[in-house]
Scaffold this motif. Structure first.
Motif, PDB file in Angstrom:
ATOM      1  N   THR A  50      11.462   5.202 -10.925  1.00 56.73           N
ATOM      2  CA  THR A  50      10.274   4.575 -10.370  1.00 56.73           C
ATOM      3  C   THR A  50       9.028   5.017 -11.121  1.00 56.73           C
ATOM      4  N   ARG A  51       8.059   4.159 -11.182  1.00 51.97           N
ATOM      5  CA  ARG A  51       6.811   4.520 -11.873  1.00 51.97           C
ATOM      6  C   ARG A  51       6.020   5.577 -11.124  1.00 51.97           C
ATOM      7  N   TRP A  52       6.370   5.811  -9.873  1.00 51.75           N
ATOM      8  CA  TRP A  52       5.652   6.805  -9.061  1.00 51.75           C
ATOM      9  C   TRP A  52       6.268   8.189  -9.187  1.00 51.75           C
ATOM     10  N   GLN A  53       7.392   8.298  -9.888  1.00 52.96           N
ATOM     11  CA  GLN A  53       8.036   9.593 -10.148  1.00 52.96           C
ATOM     12  C   GLN A  53       8.331  10.372  -8.861  1.00 52.96           C
ATOM     13  N   MET A  54       9.016   9.724  -7.939  1.00 55.23           N
ATOM     14  CA  MET A  54       9.385  10.386  -6.696  1.00 55.23           C
ATOM     15  C   MET A  54      10.731   9.867  -6.194  1.00 55.23           C
TER      16      MET A  54
ATOM     17  N   GLN B 234       0.839  -1.193   0.000  1.00 59.13           N
ATOM     18  CA  GLN B 234       0.000   0.000   0.000  1.00 59.13           C
ATOM     19  C   GLN B 234       0.876   1.246   0.000  1.00 59.13           C
ATOM     20  N   ILE B 235       0.528   2.192  -0.871  1.00 64.19           N
ATOM     21  CA  ILE B 235       1.217   3.481  -0.908  1.00 64.19           C
ATOM     22  C   ILE B 235       0.207   4.535  -0.502  1.00 64.19           C
ATOM     23  N   VAL B 236       0.541   5.287   0.552  1.00 66.73           N
ATOM     24  CA  VAL B 236      -0.363   6.324   1.041  1.00 66.73           C
ATOM     25  C   VAL B 236       0.327   7.681   0.950  1.00 66.73           C
ATOM     26  N   LYS B 237      -0.427   8.662   0.506  1.00 67.22           N
ATOM     27  CA  LYS B 237       0.050  10.047   0.504  1.00 67.22           C
ATOM     28  C   LYS B 237      -0.344  10.645   1.843  1.00 67.22           C
TER      29      LYS B 237
ATOM     30  N   ILE C 129      15.875  18.052   4.318  1.00 66.96           N
ATOM     31  CA  ILE C 129      16.205  18.328   2.912  1.00 66.96           C
ATOM     32  C   ILE C 129      16.874  19.698   2.865  1.00 66.96           C
ATOM     33  N   PRO C 130      17.586  20.004   1.770  1.00 69.26           N
ATOM     34  CA  PRO C 130      18.206  21.332   1.673  1.00 69.26           C
ATOM     35  C   PRO C 130      17.168  22.446   1.877  1.00 69.26           C
ATOM     36  N   GLN C 131      17.590  23.547   2.472  1.00 72.76           N
ATOM     37  CA  GLN C 131      16.668  24.622   2.858  1.00 72.76           C
ATOM     38  C   GLN C 131      15.902  25.238   1.698  1.00 72.76           C
ATOM     39  N   ASN C 132      16.462  25.318   0.549  1.00 71.36           N
ATOM     40  CA  ASN C 132      15.786  25.983  -0.569  1.00 71.36           C
ATOM     41  C   ASN C 132      14.886  25.030  -1.375  1.00 71.36           C
ATOM     42  N   ILE C 133      14.707  23.815  -0.913  1.00 74.77           N
ATOM     43  CA  ILE C 133      13.909  22.799  -1.607  1.00 74.77           C
ATOM     44  C   ILE C 133      12.567  22.626  -0.898  1.00 74.77           C
ATOM     45  N   LYS C 134      11.495  22.498  -1.683  1.00 74.07           N
ATOM     46  CA  LYS C 134      10.151  22.327  -1.116  1.00 74.07           C
ATOM     47  C   LYS C 134       9.624  20.939  -1.458  1.00 74.07           C
ATOM     48  N   CYS C 135       9.130  20.259  -0.447  1.00 73.59           N
ATOM     49  CA  CYS C 135       8.508  18.951  -0.633  1.00 73.59           C
ATOM     50  C   CYS C 135       7.046  19.162  -1.020  1.00 73.59           C
ATOM     51  N   LYS C 136       6.647  18.621  -2.157  1.00 75.11           N
ATOM     52  CA  LYS C 136       5.277  18.795  -2.649  1.00 75.11           C
ATOM     53  C   LYS C 136       4.386  17.605  -2.312  1.00 75.11           C
ATOM     54  N   GLY C 137       4.964  16.554  -1.773  1.00 79.58           N
ATOM     55  CA  GLY C 137       4.184  15.378  -1.395  1.00 79.58           C
ATOM     56  C   GLY C 137       5.067  14.380  -0.682  1.00 79.58           C
ATOM     57  N   LEU C 138       4.546  13.821   0.402  1.00 80.12           N
ATOM     58  CA  LEU C 138       5.272  12.830   1.191  1.00 80.12           C
ATOM     59  C   LEU C 138       4.452  11.548   1.222  1.00 80.12           C
ATOM     60  N   TYR C 139       5.112  10.427   0.992  1.00 79.03           N
ATOM     61  CA  TYR C 139       4.432   9.148   0.859  1.00 79.03           C
ATOM     62  C   TYR C 139       5.057   8.093   1.762  1.00 79.03           C
TER      63      TYR C 139
END
Length: 150
Positions: free
Chosen positions: A106-110, A37-40, A133-143
């Motif tokens: 990966t097929r999930w592109q992450m 199972q993959i959950v966002k 993560i580096p300070q100037n990087i934004k996470c748009k989704g965590l799974y």
């Protein structure tokens, strides 16, 4: 009588609070050999360096983390600290790992970690973690990628 109704109301809200950090189930595959199972996770759980404790929707004996990040970085720029909760009530020691897989792999592109385990291959029901993560990087989704190999 009112106390009894209040008790049942509070009892019925436990699943809501336990799974309130899960946004959607992205993938769910159940076979005789495994449950994958993959959950966002909800966006509020995507904040780096903040510690989260999550009751997972399925019990698992292996897992991985995944991040959607639009900026191209080295996977090793993502470091995760985690521990898992055994069904018997014991938390494992904290472990450290880093992402290893790039979105193109990966097929999930992450970005993803390799498959991770607790102290053994027994079942777990919760994860506590934080990531950097580096300070100037934004996470748009965590799974969370949860696997129960039977």
């Amino acid at each position: 009588m009112k106390r009894k109704y209040l008790f049942f109301l509070l009892l019925s809200l436990i699943p809501y609070f336990a799974y309130n950090q899960i946004d959607t189930v992205v993938f769910d595959q159940l076979t005789a050999e495994h449950h994958l199972q993959i959950v966002k996770l909800k966006d509020k759980v995507s904040t780096p360096q903040k510690k989260y404790k999550i009751k997972t929707p399925i019990e698992f004996n292996s897992f991985a983390f995944g991040w959607q990040i639009d900026t191209k970085i080295s996977p090793s720029d993502i470091i995760v600290y985690y521990r898992v909760h055994k069904k018997n009530g014991i938390w494992t020691d904290w472990k450290k790992d880093e992402a290893y897989i790039t979105p193109g792999e990966t097929r999930w592109q992450m970005y993803q970690t390799n498959l991770l385990f607790g102290i053994d291959e027994g079942l777990n029901d919760k994860i506590e973690f934080f990531y950097v993560i580096p300070q100037n990087i934004k996470c748009k989704g965590l799974y969370l990628i949860l696997q129960n190999v039977k």
